[in-house]
Design an enzyme around this catalytic site. Structure first.
Site, PDB file in Angstrom:
ATOM      1  N   GLU A 248       5.639   6.631 -16.068  1.00 35.97           N
ATOM      2  CA  GLU A 248       6.489   7.646 -15.422  1.00 35.97           C
ATOM      3  C   GLU A 248       7.796   6.999 -14.953  1.00 35.97           C
ATOM      4  OE1 GLU A 248       3.239   7.286 -15.021  1.00 35.97           O
ATOM      5  OE2 GLU A 248       2.488   9.206 -15.739  1.00 35.97           O
TER       6      GLU A 248
ATOM      7  N   PRO B 192       0.815  -1.222   0.000  1.00 34.17           N
ATOM      8  CA  PRO B 192       0.000   0.000   0.000  1.00 34.17           C
ATOM      9  C   PRO B 192       0.850   1.274   0.000  1.00 34.17           C
ATOM     10  CG  PRO B 192      -0.923  -1.604   1.515  1.00 34.17           C
ATOM     11  CD  PRO B 192       0.363  -2.192   1.012  1.00 34.17           C
TER      12      PRO B 192
ATOM     13  N   GLU C 152       4.176  -3.505 -13.870  1.00 32.59           N
ATOM     14  CA  GLU C 152       5.628  -3.691 -14.068  1.00 32.59           C
ATOM     15  C   GLU C 152       6.331  -2.323 -14.185  1.00 32.59           C
ATOM     16  OE1 GLU C 152       6.602  -7.255 -14.908  1.00 32.59           O
ATOM     17  OE2 GLU C 152       4.535  -7.783 -14.519  1.00 32.59           O
ATOM     18  N   GLY C 153       5.748  -1.337 -13.530  1.00 37.41           N
ATOM     19  CA  GLY C 153       6.306   0.025 -13.541  1.00 37.41           C
ATOM     20  C   GLY C 153       5.502   0.922 -14.448  1.00 37.41           C
TER      21      GLY C 153
HETATM   22  N1  COS Z   1      17.901  -3.205 -13.267  1.00 41.32           N
HETATM   23  C1  COS Z   1      18.978  -3.567 -12.539  1.00 41.32           C
HETATM   24  N2  COS Z   1      19.388  -2.880 -11.471  1.00 41.32           N
HETATM   25  C2  COS Z   1      18.703  -1.781 -11.140  1.00 41.32           C
HETATM   26  C3  COS Z   1      17.577  -1.356 -11.858  1.00 41.32           C
HETATM   27  C4  COS Z   1      17.191  -2.114 -12.966  1.00 41.32           C
HETATM   28  N3  COS Z   1      16.111  -1.800 -13.695  1.00 41.32           N
HETATM   29  N4  COS Z   1      17.079  -0.228 -11.281  1.00 41.32           N
HETATM   30  C5  COS Z   1      17.881   0.050 -10.250  1.00 41.32           C
HETATM   31  N5  COS Z   1      18.857  -0.901 -10.149  1.00 41.32           N
HETATM   32  C6  COS Z   1      19.946  -0.975  -9.170  1.00 41.32           C
HETATM   33  C7  COS Z   1      20.825   0.297  -9.225  1.00 41.32           C
HETATM   34  O1  COS Z   1      21.843   0.144 -10.199  1.00 41.32           O
HETATM   35  C8  COS Z   1      21.343   0.346  -7.812  1.00 41.32           C
HETATM   36  O2  COS Z   1      22.394  -0.573  -7.637  1.00 41.32           O
HETATM   37  P1  COS Z   1      23.972  -0.139  -7.622  1.00 41.32           P
HETATM   38  O3  COS Z   1      24.084   0.969  -6.622  1.00 41.32           O
HETATM   39  O4  COS Z   1      24.654  -1.410  -7.245  1.00 41.32           O
HETATM   40  O5  COS Z   1      24.273   0.302  -9.030  1.00 41.32           O
HETATM   41  C9  COS Z   1      20.183  -0.169  -6.996  1.00 41.32           C
HETATM   42  O6  COS Z   1      19.377  -0.979  -7.866  1.00 41.32           O
HETATM   43  C10 COS Z   1      19.316   0.946  -6.417  1.00 41.32           C
HETATM   44  O7  COS Z   1      18.873   1.708  -7.499  1.00 41.32           O
HETATM   45  P2  COS Z   1      18.389   3.224  -7.361  1.00 41.32           P
HETATM   46  O8  COS Z   1      19.337   3.958  -6.494  1.00 41.32           O
HETATM   47  O9  COS Z   1      18.147   3.710  -8.739  1.00 41.32           O
HETATM   48  O10 COS Z   1      17.009   3.044  -6.584  1.00 41.32           O
HETATM   49  P3  COS Z   1      15.801   4.047  -6.430  1.00 41.32           P
HETATM   50  O11 COS Z   1      15.123   3.646  -5.190  1.00 41.32           O
HETATM   51  O12 COS Z   1      16.263   5.469  -6.571  1.00 41.32           O
HETATM   52  O13 COS Z   1      14.865   3.826  -7.707  1.00 41.32           O
HETATM   53  C11 COS Z   1      13.503   2.613  -9.278  1.00 41.32           C
HETATM   54  C12 COS Z   1      14.702   2.666  -8.329  1.00 41.32           C
HETATM   55  C13 COS Z   1      12.585   3.809  -9.218  1.00 41.32           C
HETATM   56  C14 COS Z   1      14.075   2.479 -10.672  1.00 41.32           C
HETATM   57  C15 COS Z   1      12.781   1.354  -8.792  1.00 41.32           C
HETATM   58  O14 COS Z   1      12.281   1.552  -7.502  1.00 41.32           O
HETATM   59  C16 COS Z   1      11.679   0.927  -9.706  1.00 41.32           C
HETATM   60  O15 COS Z   1      11.896   0.306 -10.755  1.00 41.32           O
HETATM   61  N6  COS Z   1      10.427   1.233  -9.273  1.00 41.32           N
HETATM   62  C17 COS Z   1       9.248   0.756  -9.966  1.00 41.32           C
HETATM   63  C18 COS Z   1       8.783  -0.494  -9.324  1.00 41.32           C
HETATM   64  C19 COS Z   1       7.841  -1.213 -10.199  1.00 41.32           C
HETATM   65  O16 COS Z   1       8.066  -1.372 -11.389  1.00 41.32           O
HETATM   66  N7  COS Z   1       6.776  -1.704  -9.575  1.00 41.32           N
HETATM   67  C20 COS Z   1       5.817  -2.504 -10.250  1.00 41.32           C
HETATM   68  C21 COS Z   1       5.814  -3.769  -9.494  1.00 41.32           C
HETATM   69  S1  COS Z   1       4.839  -4.967 -10.200  1.00 41.32           S
HETATM   70  S2  COS Z   1       4.499  -6.034  -8.526  1.00 41.32           S
END
Ligand code: COS
Length: 381
Positions: free
Chosen positions: A367, A128, A363-364
């Site tokens: 945005e 949530p 899956e995201g």
């Molecule tokens: N693939 C591989 N590694 C990834 C990645 C990706 N797509 N996105 C981030 N990472 C890695 C980063 O490289 C970082 O690792 P290193 O420091 O070792 O390089 C680590 O994960 C943390 O990444 P970051 O600092 O970018 O994290 P944030 O919290 O700022 O943001 C996002 C990450 C927003 C990209 C992530 O939270 C995300 O994808 N959110 C969407 C979630 C989603 O799709 N939900 C739907 C779920 S369906 S149940």
């Protein structure tokens, strides 16, 4: 550069197309109305190899590449969005992380029944208070001897209502942000597990989206997927693969909408001639085709990069973003070509329009894809 598909890829497309045309297209309206999955049909998909497409044969899978997987989902996407989603989540969000992060023992135990359709897999990350900000999850797993004790709630879980095994992300160290997240494999018959609210949605009626509740659920340490603290990486890799599958699904949905719009435009007569002879209708059809064809290249390229072992995260985000927005556009235009009829339940494009909308969310969101793409652009500029 060679854009032709191999004979094997053409053959797998043929198998998936026949399956979709015979088994899914005729019943997609029924699945939408009743909201019931046909598990016998899902098991048939297991027999056809669709439930473990990229899983090596030694673990019971079809042993094919990601491009084959993309082609299968594109074809299933023509047929039924719910069943396509069930297959996509099963492959990308359960089988794929198991393959990437599982121990040999875990692969041998979980993958064969998953690939045959005897058992189902699922993946749960969102909560949530943690959707786009995936690192903000609040579920906890606290060590207790040889076990972890899991507490928390997950939402928006595809396949969660009937999955036998669920990959669950939980915080094992709250002070470490994303580095404090660990992935676990939960068995549905474990005390403390329950399925909560089943959501009512705009589309995907036969693919239940559920809340899952974990209350003092004891997990042996052998159920950790990957390493302690590696859960965020497990989640991101699962989503990278899942983004290709949503792109592929979007191609299928849009392909079906374009097919129906074309067919209708040649049959429907106004002002004494088929509406396909009018330039405004032709412009709609051409625009739909162009966006679909461009999206297909992006989705296939992301699949190809994954198969080559190249970095593919940003390509998957790009493909997903462009293909999902294309699916919304194409299904919207398809309704326009059909006019008032397109708005009626009796005509399939109304359902396709509703089903396409989720591709920009799950899956995201779009945005988040833009954020991923822009961060990568800035980093490499
Ligand atoms: N693939 C591989 N590694 C990834 C990645 C990706 N797509 N996105 C981030 N990472 C890695 C980063 O490289 C970082 O690792 P290193 O420091 O070792 O390089 C680590 O994960 C943390 O990444 P970051 O600092 O970018 O994290 P944030 O919290 O700022 O943001 C996002 C990450 C927003 C990209 C992530 O939270 C995300 O994808 N959110 C969407 C979630 C989603 O799709 N939900 C739907 C779920 S369906 S149940």
């Amino acid at each position: 550069m060679d854009f032709s598909l191999s004979e094997e890829h053409e053959a797998i497309r043929q198998v998936a197309r026949e399956f979709a045309e015979k088994k899914l297209v005729p019943r997609a309206g029924e699945f939408d109305r009743t909201g019931q999955i046909d598990f016998a049909l899902v098991r048939e998909m297991g027999e056809a190899g669709f439930l473990g497409i990229t899983v090596p044969e030694q673990y019971g899978g079809a042993g094919l590449d990601t491009l084959s997987y993309t082609i299968v989902l594109e074809e299933l996407g023509h047929g039924c969005a719910s069943h396509c989603t069930i297959v996509g989540a099963h492959n990308s969000l359960f089988a794929h992380p198991l393959l990437c992060f599982g121990t040999e023992e875990q692969k041998r135990f979980y993958l064969p029944p998953i690939c045959s359709g005897e058992k189902f897999g699922s993946f749960s990350l969102s909560e949530p208070n943690a959707g786009s900000d995936a690192a903000a999850i609040e579920a906890t797993a606290v060590p207790d001897g040889d076990h972890f004790v899991l507490n928390g709630n997950k939402i928006f879980v595809t396949n969660g209502a009937f999955a036998d095994y669920i990959i669950v992300m939980a915080k094992t160290d709250k002070s470490q942000g994303w580095r404090g997240i660990t992935a676990f494999i939960v068995h549905k018959d474990t005390p403390g597990f329950s399925v909560g609210h089943i959501e009512e949605k705009l589309g995907l009626h036969a693919s239940p989206t559920t809340e899952l509740i974990f209350q003092d659920l004891r997990l042996p340490k052998t159920n950790i997927l990957g390493k302690v603290g590696e859960g965020f990486k497990v989640a991101m890799e699962s989503l990278n693969s899942g983004r290709i599958s949503v792109g592929a699904h979007s191609l299928g949905l849009a392909g079906r909408a374009l097919y129906l719009a074309l067919k209708y435009s040649k049959e429907r007569k106004q002002f004494g001639q088929p509406i396909s002879s009018f330039q405004m209708i032709q412009a709609h059809l051409a625009n739909m085709h162009c966006r679909l064809a461009a999206s297909r290249l992006l989705v296939y390229e992301a699949s190809w990069r994954k198969d080559k072992g190249l970095d593919y995260a940003t390509h998957a985000a790009t493909a997903k973003l462009v293909a999902s927005e294309m699916a919304t556009y194409v299904t919207h235009r398809a309704i326009q070509v059909l006019g008032g009829y397109g708005y009626l339940r009796d005509y399939e494009v109304e359902r396709l329009y509703r089903e396409a909308r989720v591709t920009e969310l799950y899956e995201g969101t779009s945005e988040i894809q833009r954020l991923v793409i822009a961060r990568d652009l800035i980093k490499h500029s």
